[in-house]
Every structure is written in structure tokens, then in C-alpha cells.
Design a protein around this motif. Structure first.
Motif, PDB file in Angstrom:
ATOM      1  N   UNK A   1       0.706  -1.187   0.053  1.00  8.94           N
ATOM      2  CA  UNK A   1      -0.357   0.174  -0.170  1.00  8.94           C
ATOM      3  C   UNK A   1       0.869   1.141  -0.085  1.00  8.94           C
ATOM      4  N   UNK A   2       0.141   2.358  -0.281  1.00 10.35           N
ATOM      5  CA  UNK A   2       0.998   3.487  -0.359  1.00 10.35           C
ATOM      6  C   UNK A   2       1.477   4.007   0.571  1.00 10.35           C
ATOM      7  N   UNK A   3       2.751   4.607   1.457  1.00 13.37           N
ATOM      8  CA  UNK A   3       3.169   5.829   2.151  1.00 13.37           C
ATOM      9  C   UNK A   3       3.525   6.267   1.654  1.00 13.37           C
ATOM     10  N   UNK A   4       4.026   8.253   2.501  1.00  9.41           N
ATOM     11  CA  UNK A   4       4.713   9.108   2.967  1.00  9.41           C
ATOM     12  C   UNK A   4       5.774   8.726   3.888  1.00  9.41           C
ATOM     13  N   UNK A   5       6.559   8.829   3.631  1.00 11.54           N
ATOM     14  CA  UNK A   5       7.781   8.775   4.658  1.00 11.54           C
ATOM     15  C   UNK A   5       8.651   9.862   4.428  1.00 11.54           C
TER      16      UNK A   5
END
Length: 344
Positions: A162-166
Motif C-alpha cells: 500500500x502507498x505510504x508517505x515517508x
């Protein structure tokens, strides 16, 4: 996860006096640099990653549509979210629109909170991890001392798919964190960032939006940002931390514009206001309106993340009816908010 930064009362008073313009200058204390494990599922080792070999049977989630979406992000950092989605639902009831970027502060050597990522995604939001590398130096990270941990974390990100912002090592242009200017040379910060990014790439974890997040330059005007920048091939968003204050910056032109103009000298990557809040006072409603107006009128500002905490000052909007009303009115505009899952 409750934010774990503290500032002694005299220092807080000084911060307010000079214009608490950062997220920043709200809370700094060397005592917190020796971190204890965070509470919650991630700290307990949930989904920390037991193997550096992720399941690659499906292509990595394509985050490109989320990097520059058609509508604006309305982000939220709030105690308990997104390990539980209830705080986000409560916030949505106050402002009339669901937040679609849910942030959490995560310490080094803490595993990926897969439930939080899933919660955010099911809610229609992007999980935003602010990764705080306490207990290790940038030189050590760049030299490979944390490779096993980072590789396992990256493998967990890829396996979940799943997409994550880091955001790694945020506010690095300040001197209040170990990875900041007092203890870390710009070249070491850049080397650590690139090394961590490369480890993600190595295991195929390209389902990450990488956020380089300096503090606004108001409290640190003599620090050059370009030497701290890892390069466009390592960064997707430019995040800027900045707080609207009573005695310090409280307009777009004084708070964010100087930082953004400086950054535009070396990159055209889109911006997101990665952490912000409005100090209680005579200009609090005007500041909320200015925040929304700045995001709405600048195509290269993707949105903002609201810091809804009662910590070293009460930044919450729910106990300030006029601020809540202004937020509700401004966020009703059609350009704000969208279901992240529908942006694919």
C-alpha cells in the motif's frame, strides 16, 4: 502516536517570544534525544518485518497519481491516529470533511505499523510516517550500521504494498535534533538519506512517497538548505514545517514564502506543508484563512498537515469555536479533500 518532544518552560517562553514558527520551535529538548520505545502496535513489534525478502508476486503500488493529485491534501496529526481511525472520524465531524493524509511519529528501530497503514487506506487516506532516527548518527546509517533494520522495514512496506508517505530526519536545518545542524554535517545527512532510499529501492519498495521536510527558515535564517538536499532522484515532495504565531510569522509571505523561494532555487518538486498549526490569539482566524488561501491559490502546494495536539501549547481546533468554524468554512471548497484510493 503521541509526539514525544518536550521543551522546558523557559525555553518555550523564548520560542514564543521569537515567533514559534516551527514545529519545531514548539518542542525541543535534548533530554528527548534518548528515546524510549513508542507505545502502540508498531513499538510492540507489530509488522516490524521478519524477512528482508518481500513478496513480489504483484507489481509495487504505483504512487505517481498520488504525488500530484487533482485535489488538495487535508492532513492530520492527532493522538491515536491512524492506529485507530476514531480520532480522524472525530476530526472530520468537527470540520465537515475527512482528512486524507494521516500522520504518525515513528522512532528508529520501530517496525512498520501495518494496521495503521491499512486503517488509513480503508478510510480513504494516505499514511504519512515521520521517521525520527534517534539513537543513531547519520554517519552510522550511511555506513550501513542500520542496514538490517532498514531493509526489513522496507521489505514490510513492499510486502504490504500500500502507498505510504515517508519523511526521514525532518527539520534537519534546525539544531534541535541530533540529525540537525549542531551534530550532523550536511554531507552526512545527505549520505544517510540516499543510503536509506537505496535500501528501499533494492527490495523493490517503490510504493513510497519520499518527503524532504526542512523547517521554515525564520528561526534559522543562516542555514543553507541546498547542501542538505539529497537530490531530485531521491525526493518526491518538499515538506515544510511552519506554525502560524501571534508575535512571529502569521502571514503566508512571512512564514512560508521565504523558505519556498529559497528551495525553488534548486528544485521544482511540489510542496506540502508537512506540519502546521495556529497559535491562539487575536489573529488565529486570519491565520487559518491565510493557510487555506495559500494552499488553494498555489498549484505547487499540494496541501497541509494540521497538528492537532495539546502539547507545549494547545494547537487543537476543537476547543476554539472560531478557529473550528473558519476551518470548516475554508475546507468546504471543492479543491480540498479527495479519496486517496480513488486517485489511482
Amino acid at each position: 502516536m503521541i509526539r514525544r518532544r518536550r521543551v522546558p518552560v523557559p525555553l518555550l517562553a523564548l520560542c514564543l517570544a521569537v515567533g514559534l514558527s516551527s514545529g519545531c520551535s514548539v518542542v525541543r529538548d535534548a533530554a528527548t534525544w534518548k528515546m524510549t520505545p513508542s507505545a502502540g502496535p508498531a513499538a510492540a513489534g507489530a509488522s516490524a518485518g521478519t524477512s528482508a525478502a518481500p513478496n513480489l508476486t504483484q507489481p509495487a503500488f504505483d504512487v505517481k497519481p498520488l504525488i500530484k493529485p487533482a485535489h488538495k491534501y487535508i492532513g492530520l496529526e492527532m493522538p491515536g491516529a491512524p492506529s485507530s481511525i476514531a480520532p480522524a472520524e472525530q476530526f472530520a465531524s468537527w470540520v465537515g470533511k475527512k482528512p486524507n493524509l494521516l500522520g504518525a511519529y515513528v522512532g528508529w528501530n520501530t517496525g512498520l505499523d501495518t494496521q495503521a497503514v491499512k486503517n488509513a487506506w480503508a478510510y480513504g487516506a494516505l499514511y504519512f510516517q515521520v521517521w525520527e532516527p534517534f539513537g543513531v548518527t547519520m554517519q552510522q546509517i550511511a555506513a550501513g550500521a542500520s542496514d538490517d533494520y532498514v531493509s526489513r522495514f522496507a521489505a514490510s512496506v513492499r510486502s504490504l504494498n500500500l502507498p505510504i508517505a515517508l519523511s526521514f530526519g525532518h527539520e534537519m536545518n534546525g539544531d534541535w535534533y541530533p540529525w540537525g545542524t549542531k551534530q550532523t554535517a550536511p554531507a552526512d545527512f545527505v549520505a544517510a538519506w540516499r543510503h536509506v532510499h537505496d535500501l528501499f529501492t533494492k527490495v523493490g519498495a517503490t510504493n513510497v512517497i519520499w518527503i524532504w521536510d526542512p523547517n521554515d527558515i525564520y528561526p534559522v535564517p543562516n542555514i543553507q538548505l541546498q547542501p542538505l538536499y539529497p537530490g531530485d532522484q531521491y525526493v518526491d515532495w518538499i515538506g515544510v514545517t511552519g506554525y502560524w504565531t501571534v508575535n512571529g510569522p502569521h502571514t503566508y509571505s512571512s512564514l512560508f514564502l521565504p523558505t519556498l523561494l529559497d528551495i525553488r532555487k534548486f528544485t521544482a518538486k511540489p510542496f506540502i506543508i508537512a506540519e502546521t498549526g495556529v497559535q491562539a490569539g487575536s489573529n488565529q482566524v486570519a491565520s487559518v484563512n491565510a493557510l487555506f488561501n495559500a494552499v488553494a491559490t498555489h498549484d505547487d502546494i499540494l496541501g497541509f498537515v494540521w497538528y492537532d495536539y495539546n502539547r507545549q501549547g494547545d494547537w487543537r481546533l476543537e476547543n476554539r469555536p472560531t478557529v473550528q468554524a473558519a476551518f470548516r468554512s475554508d475546507v468546504a471548497a471543492s479543491e480540498f479533500g479527495f479519496n486517496v484510493g480513488a486517485a489511482r
